[in-house]
Design a protein around this motif. Structure first.
Motif, PDB file in Angstrom:
ATOM      1  N   ARG A 124       0.745  -1.204  -0.088  1.00 44.46           N
ATOM      2  CA  ARG A 124      -0.098   0.084   0.095  1.00 44.46           C
ATOM      3  C   ARG A 124       0.828   1.304   0.041  1.00 44.46           C
ATOM      4  O   ARG A 124       2.024   1.247   0.523  1.00 44.46           O
ATOM      5  N   ILE A 125       0.282   2.186  -0.601  1.00 43.60           N
ATOM      6  CA  ILE A 125       0.912   3.522  -0.525  1.00 43.60           C
ATOM      7  C   ILE A 125       1.071   4.191   1.036  1.00 43.60           C
ATOM      8  O   ILE A 125       1.791   4.818   1.585  1.00 43.60           O
ATOM      9  N   ASP A 126      -0.265   4.025   1.593  1.00 45.83           N
ATOM     10  CA  ASP A 126      -0.522   4.764   2.858  1.00 45.83           C
ATOM     11  C   ASP A 126       0.220   4.279   3.885  1.00 45.83           C
ATOM     12  O   ASP A 126       0.584   4.846   5.015  1.00 45.83           O
ATOM     13  N   ASP A 127       0.959   2.989   3.994  1.00 52.18           N
ATOM     14  CA  ASP A 127       1.439   2.386   4.844  1.00 52.18           C
ATOM     15  C   ASP A 127       2.976   2.454   4.500  1.00 52.18           C
ATOM     16  O   ASP A 127       3.712   1.687   5.363  1.00 52.18           O
ATOM     17  N   GLY A 128       3.334   2.816   3.306  1.00 50.64           N
ATOM     18  CA  GLY A 128       4.483   2.633   3.223  1.00 50.64           C
ATOM     19  C   GLY A 128       5.194   1.206   2.768  1.00 50.64           C
ATOM     20  O   GLY A 128       6.595   1.271   2.924  1.00 50.64           O
ATOM     21  N   SER A 129       4.486   0.526   2.307  1.00 47.46           N
ATOM     22  CA  SER A 129       4.852  -0.885   2.115  1.00 47.46           C
ATOM     23  C   SER A 129       5.372  -1.252   0.576  1.00 47.46           C
ATOM     24  O   SER A 129       5.446  -2.333   0.393  1.00 47.46           O
ATOM     25  N   LEU A 130       5.040  -0.180  -0.316  1.00 47.21           N
ATOM     26  CA  LEU A 130       5.532  -0.552  -1.731  1.00 47.21           C
ATOM     27  C   LEU A 130       6.869  -0.810  -1.856  1.00 47.21           C
ATOM     28  O   LEU A 130       7.839  -0.596  -1.144  1.00 47.21           O
ATOM     29  N   ASN A 131       7.089  -1.963  -2.684  1.00 49.26           N
ATOM     30  CA  ASN A 131       8.280  -2.715  -3.032  1.00 49.26           C
ATOM     31  C   ASN A 131       8.507  -2.733  -4.573  1.00 49.26           C
ATOM     32  O   ASN A 131       8.138  -3.458  -5.166  1.00 49.26           O
ATOM     33  N   PHE A 132       8.999  -1.538  -4.954  1.00 48.50           N
ATOM     34  CA  PHE A 132       9.088  -1.496  -6.501  1.00 48.50           C
ATOM     35  C   PHE A 132       9.965  -2.477  -7.012  1.00 48.50           C
ATOM     36  O   PHE A 132       9.651  -3.202  -8.256  1.00 48.50           O
ATOM     37  N   LYS A 133      11.009  -3.014  -6.654  1.00 43.47           N
ATOM     38  CA  LYS A 133      11.677  -3.903  -7.100  1.00 43.47           C
ATOM     39  C   LYS A 133      10.922  -5.456  -7.131  1.00 43.47           C
ATOM     40  O   LYS A 133      11.007  -6.020  -8.041  1.00 43.47           O
ATOM     41  N   GLU A 134      10.242  -5.510  -6.187  1.00 42.75           N
ATOM     42  CA  GLU A 134       9.419  -6.873  -5.966  1.00 42.75           C
ATOM     43  C   GLU A 134       8.322  -6.707  -7.214  1.00 42.75           C
ATOM     44  O   GLU A 134       8.024  -7.638  -7.956  1.00 42.75           O
ATOM     45  N   GLU A 135       7.919  -5.422  -7.269  1.00 45.98           N
ATOM     46  CA  GLU A 135       6.819  -5.311  -8.564  1.00 45.98           C
ATOM     47  C   GLU A 135       7.517  -5.479  -9.929  1.00 45.98           C
ATOM     48  O   GLU A 135       6.762  -6.042 -10.570  1.00 45.98           O
ATOM     49  N   MET A 136       8.603  -5.152 -10.026  1.00 48.40           N
ATOM     50  CA  MET A 136       9.138  -5.319 -11.400  1.00 48.40           C
ATOM     51  C   MET A 136       9.556  -6.788 -11.551  1.00 48.40           C
ATOM     52  O   MET A 136       9.603  -7.477 -12.782  1.00 48.40           O
TER      53      MET A 136
END
Length: 276
Positions: A124-136
């Motif tokens: 999520r954006i609001d809890d700071g849990s985004l992981n761009f490396k894992e998304e890619m």
């Protein structure tokens, strides 16, 4: 009254309605005919575990000639005694996918692009849990991976006219369903990767029809695997099934892929389409 074209977006409601109606298509696998794949050469990526292993197991039981494509094998896969076992197939590696040409002995009747990856945390954006490396990583494995493998098979002449390609994707790739299934957003990498996989699959279907190869875009249904364990608390509410059941659902739809259905996005739970 005509049959519906699209399956229902709300999965708990879909499963509840199936139970109320006693919908045999969703609650049993009595419709599955394994003879449709008997004797066929079927290549499966990611056949060493999860739904891939369940597909490999059912294909073997059905008398198909299993061509297992994996990064590394497993004891369970070895025990099946595949007709061909090709290791070192990392779907994110261009060279490894290109090497398939020299490792598979003959054309296949069906290619099942099953290998996938599901990052466990719900981003999520609001809890700071985004992981761009894992998304890619998810996009690379789930969307580019099947394209690399299909490309390799085609150029190696392992997909001849009349062959079928099954793209195992997810209802999570339906943009139109996000307001129902993700009303508060989140889980970015998974859904983006599946939407990209769906676009890739639709384009492959358009190109391959010119070469006599049909393509099915298949949501395997909700299966109780390592990849979905983060949703374990809703398995029973949403009708999650053992991978052995899920494999029969998938292979039923694989057996139906043809030029009339090519490029359609199908829910293997009920055989109905999913909107993009």
């Amino acid at each position: 009254m005509s049959s519906p074209r699209y399956t229902q977006a709300d999965q708990p409601a879909r499963f509840a309605a199936a139970k109320t109606a006693g919908n045999a298509r969703m609650l049993t696998t009595d419709y599955y005919d394994p003879s449709l794949l008997a004797g066929k050469r079927v290549a499966v990526t990611g056949a060493n575990r999860g739904i891939g292993l369940a597909l490999a197991t059912e294909l073997t039981a059905a008398g198909a000639k299993l061509v297992a494509l994996v990064r590394q094998s497993s004891a369970a896969l070895d025990a099946l005694g595949p007709s061909e076992l090709v290791t070192g197939v990392d779907v994110t590696d261009d060279a490894a996918c290109s090497s398939i040409a020299a490792l598979v002995s003959a054309p296949v009747d069906v290619l099942v692009n099953n290998a996938g990856y599901f990052y466990e945390p719900v981003e999520r954006i609001d809890d700071g849990s985004l992981n761009f490396k894992e998304e890619m990583k998810m996009i690379d494995i789930c969307a580019l991976g099947p394209l690399r493998v299909t490309n390799a098979f085609f150029h190696a002449k392992l997909l001849q006219p009349g062959a079928r390609v099954a793209m195992i994707t997810s209802q999570g790739g339906s943009i139109g369903w996000r307001t129902v299934q993700n009303p508060t957003g989140g889980d970015y990498g998974h859904h983006m990767s599946k939407a990209a996989a769906n676009m890739m699959s639709a384009l492959v279907a358009q190109e391959m029809r010119q070469h006599g190869v049909s393509v099915g875009i298949l949501h395997p249904g909700f299966n109780k695997t390592e990849m979905t364990k983060k949703y374990e608390e809703i398995w029973e509410v949403e009708g999650a099934v053992d991978p052995a059941v899920g494999a029969k659902r998938v292979l039923h739809e694989v057996g139906r892929i043809d030029m009339e259905s090519t490029g359609k996005f199908i829910n293997c739970e009920d055989g109905l389409e999913i909107p993009w």
